[in-house]
Design a protein around this motif. Structure first.
Motif, mmCIF file in Angstrom:
data_model
loop_
_atom_site.group_PDB
_atom_site.id
_atom_site.type_symbol
_atom_site.label_atom_id
_atom_site.label_comp_id
_atom_site.label_asym_id
_atom_site.label_seq_id
_atom_site.Cartn_x
_atom_site.Cartn_y
_atom_site.Cartn_z
ATOM 1 N N PHE A 43 34.210 42.359 62.379
ATOM 2 C CA PHE A 43 35.566 42.031 62.830
ATOM 3 C C PHE A 43 35.700 42.243 64.336
ATOM 4 O O PHE A 43 36.265 41.413 65.046
ATOM 5 C CB PHE A 43 36.584 42.907 62.081
ATOM 6 C CG PHE A 43 37.998 42.742 62.569
ATOM 7 C CD1 PHE A 43 38.748 41.636 62.204
ATOM 8 C CD2 PHE A 43 38.575 43.694 63.396
ATOM 9 C CE1 PHE A 43 40.052 41.480 62.655
ATOM 10 C CE2 PHE A 43 39.869 43.545 63.855
ATOM 11 C CZ PHE A 43 40.609 42.440 63.479
ATOM 12 N N GLN A 44 35.149 43.372 64.814
ATOM 13 C CA GLN A 44 35.216 43.673 66.241
ATOM 14 C C GLN A 44 34.474 42.620 67.058
ATOM 15 O O GLN A 44 34.923 42.214 68.131
ATOM 16 C CB GLN A 44 34.626 45.067 66.519
ATOM 17 C CG GLN A 44 35.471 46.214 66.000
ATOM 18 C CD GLN A 44 36.829 46.299 66.671
ATOM 19 O OE1 GLN A 44 37.008 45.857 67.796
ATOM 20 N NE2 GLN A 44 37.801 46.861 65.977
ATOM 21 N N GLU A 45 33.323 42.183 66.534
ATOM 22 C CA GLU A 45 32.538 41.176 67.249
ATOM 23 C C GLU A 45 33.293 39.858 67.348
ATOM 24 O O GLU A 45 33.279 39.189 68.376
ATOM 25 C CB GLU A 45 31.192 40.967 66.546
ATOM 26 C CG GLU A 45 30.232 42.144 66.719
ATOM 27 C CD GLU A 45 28.959 41.972 65.918
ATOM 28 O OE1 GLU A 45 28.848 40.957 65.190
ATOM 29 O OE2 GLU A 45 28.082 42.846 66.011
ATOM 30 N N VAL A 46 33.953 39.486 66.258
ATOM 31 C CA VAL A 46 34.679 38.215 66.223
ATOM 32 C C VAL A 46 35.906 38.247 67.122
ATOM 33 O O VAL A 46 36.239 37.264 67.779
ATOM 34 C CB VAL A 46 35.090 37.874 64.765
ATOM 35 C CG1 VAL A 46 36.056 36.695 64.740
ATOM 36 C CG2 VAL A 46 33.858 37.543 63.939
ATOM 37 N N THR A 47 36.593 39.396 67.148
ATOM 38 C CA THR A 47 37.864 39.468 67.873
ATOM 39 C C THR A 47 37.733 40.023 69.287
ATOM 40 O O THR A 47 38.730 40.208 69.967
ATOM 41 C CB THR A 47 38.875 40.337 67.090
ATOM 42 O OG1 THR A 47 38.332 41.663 66.916
ATOM 43 C CG2 THR A 47 39.187 39.734 65.737
ATOM 44 N N THR A 48 36.515 40.291 69.725
ATOM 45 C CA THR A 48 36.310 40.786 71.089
ATOM 46 C C THR A 48 36.324 39.622 72.072
ATOM 47 O O THR A 48 35.731 38.576 71.818
ATOM 48 C CB THR A 48 34.965 41.533 71.195
ATOM 49 O OG1 THR A 48 35.006 42.673 70.330
ATOM 50 C CG2 THR A 48 34.716 42.001 72.626
ATOM 51 N N TYR A 161 44.287 37.809 72.640
ATOM 52 C CA TYR A 161 43.134 37.089 72.084
ATOM 53 C C TYR A 161 42.862 37.533 70.650
ATOM 54 O O TYR A 161 42.657 36.711 69.754
ATOM 55 C CB TYR A 161 41.901 37.336 72.957
ATOM 56 C CG TYR A 161 40.649 36.659 72.436
ATOM 57 C CD1 TYR A 161 40.412 35.313 72.685
ATOM 58 C CD2 TYR A 161 39.716 37.370 71.678
ATOM 59 C CE1 TYR A 161 39.274 34.686 72.197
ATOM 60 C CE2 TYR A 161 38.577 36.749 71.187
ATOM 61 C CZ TYR A 161 38.358 35.410 71.450
ATOM 62 O OH TYR A 161 37.238 34.793 70.956
ATOM 63 N N ARG A 162 42.879 38.856 70.429
ATOM 64 C CA ARG A 162 42.600 39.400 69.100
ATOM 65 C C ARG A 162 43.626 38.902 68.080
ATOM 66 O O ARG A 162 43.275 38.546 66.951
ATOM 67 C CB ARG A 162 42.612 40.930 69.159
ATOM 68 C CG ARG A 162 42.129 41.605 67.875
ATOM 69 C CD ARG A 162 42.154 43.118 67.995
ATOM 70 N NE ARG A 162 41.273 43.578 69.054
ATOM 71 C CZ ARG A 162 41.677 44.166 70.166
ATOM 72 N NH1 ARG A 162 42.962 44.373 70.375
ATOM 73 N NH2 ARG A 162 40.818 44.561 71.077
ATOM 74 N N THR A 163 44.884 38.860 68.491
ATOM 75 C CA THR A 163 45.944 38.412 67.586
ATOM 76 C C THR A 163 45.764 36.950 67.203
ATOM 77 O O THR A 163 45.936 36.573 66.036
ATOM 78 C CB THR A 163 47.324 38.614 68.248
ATOM 79 O OG1 THR A 163 47.510 40.007 68.517
ATOM 80 C CG2 THR A 163 48.447 38.130 67.331
ATOM 81 N N LEU A 164 45.413 36.125 68.162
ATOM 82 C CA LEU A 164 45.187 34.707 67.871
ATOM 83 C C LEU A 164 44.048 34.524 66.871
ATOM 84 O O LEU A 164 44.156 33.746 65.922
ATOM 85 C CB LEU A 164 44.877 33.953 69.167
ATOM 86 C CG LEU A 164 46.065 33.674 70.090
ATOM 87 C CD1 LEU A 164 45.584 33.155 71.437
ATOM 88 C CD2 LEU A 164 47.029 32.672 69.455
ATOM 89 N N VAL A 165 42.960 35.251 67.075
ATOM 90 C CA VAL A 165 41.808 35.136 66.172
ATOM 91 C C VAL A 165 42.169 35.646 64.781
ATOM 92 O O VAL A 165 41.839 35.020 63.770
ATOM 93 C CB VAL A 165 40.596 35.909 66.733
ATOM 94 C CG1 VAL A 165 39.443 35.904 65.729
ATOM 95 C CG2 VAL A 165 40.134 35.292 68.049
ATOM 96 N N GLN A 166 42.862 36.781 64.729
ATOM 97 C CA GLN A 166 43.266 37.353 63.443
ATOM 98 C C GLN A 166 44.158 36.400 62.657
ATOM 99 O O GLN A 166 44.097 36.343 61.431
ATOM 100 C CB GLN A 166 44.012 38.672 63.666
ATOM 101 C CG GLN A 166 43.108 39.858 63.958
ATOM 102 C CD GLN A 166 43.917 41.121 64.159
ATOM 103 O OE1 GLN A 166 44.560 41.306 65.185
ATOM 104 N NE2 GLN A 166 43.892 41.999 63.184
#
Length: 270
Positions: A43-48, A161-166
């Motif tokens: 999750f961290q890798e995807v949302t970083t 950025y993290r919110t958009l990906v989530q």
């Protein structure tokens, strides 16, 4: 005696069962924790945030001794003309880079102006993170502290950025990242153009080859989204220039072509 032996066997089996059950629970718990850790890492890798932020690029420019160029940024009055989701997302990235530029050079009024338009675009894109009322208060409290502001805004961008990906808005997140990258390179190229000794700025520009390659790599799986494909097509000539760049140097011809292409793309977006 036989009863005693049987009792002993039962007790032994019970103890063994308890041990095995305990070990089994422990192993299962460890497996769950390992799986949870793997999921969290993924999750961290995807949302970083996938490439160096505009703040990092602008700080390199600042350390290289560049002066602030008035009028180089996207005018805040333009914010009202961005009607499509793509235009809002790309220019959120562009204004974010302008915010980084004004913050790094401690241009207080410009910082507040760019913060305002970033907040407006975030609200229009329905992103419930990043540029919050709490952020505005933190900015006001730290307006004279450049280092604190940089941390505040960088964290805000990460959160956006993290919110958009989530929320499964990866395409929008990539448009924001692309806008920020484009403006960062545009500002750097303009500074390099007007500097007597542009060696360090050329090096900064040359080092943008890898971030662009990463950005295009991330956009490729979403090339079926028209807005993403359109931006990829706009960036393709720039990537073609970078594909011929070796090390941390640009030839005069490469610099001229890069400056022309990045200016054309940037002006088409703002």
């Amino acid at each position: 005696m036989k009863n005693c032996t049987n009792s002993l066997r039962v007790l032994t089996l019970a103890m063994l069962a308890t041990v095995f059950f305990s070990c089994g629970n422990k192993q299962a718990k460890q497996a769950e924790e390992l799986q949870a850790g793997s999921k969290e890492q993924a999750f961290q890798e995807v949302t970083t945030y996938p490439i160096p932020t505009s703040f990092e690029v602008i700080q390199m420019i600042n350390k290289a001794g560049a002066s602030f160029i008035i009028g180089i940024c996207n005018p805040v009055d333009n914010v009202g003309k961005y009607m499509t989701e793509k235009a809002k997302a790309v220019n959120l990235g562009i204004y974010g880079a302008d915010l980084a530029y004004s913050t790094t050079y401690q241009m207080k009024q410009e910082t507040m102006n760019f913060l305002k338009v970033c907040k407006q675009l975030v609200e229009e894109l329905n992103i419930n993170a990043g540029f919050t009322p709490e952020l505005a208060l933190n900015v006001e409290k730290n307006i004279d502290n450049k280092d604190s502001l940089i941390v505040i805004f960088t964290n805000s961008y990460y959160e956006t950025y993290r919110t958009l990906v989530q929320n499964q808005k990866e395409s929008l997140s990539l448009l924001v990242v692309a806008g920020s990258w484009i403006e960062g390179v545009y500002i750097t190229s303009q500074i390099a153009l007007t500097s007597r000794d542009n060696t360090e700025f050329i090096k900064i520009l040359a080092n943008q080859k890898a971030p662009l390659a990463k950005l295009m790599e991330l956009m490729t799986p979403r090339a079926d989204v028209p807005e993403v494909k359109e931006l990829m097509d706009m960036l393709a000539p720039i990537q073609a220039i970078y594909n011929k760049v070796e090390g941390e140097k640009l030839t005069n011809d490469q610099f001229q072509k890069l400056m022309e292409e990045i200016t054309k793309v940037r002006n088409a977006l703002v």
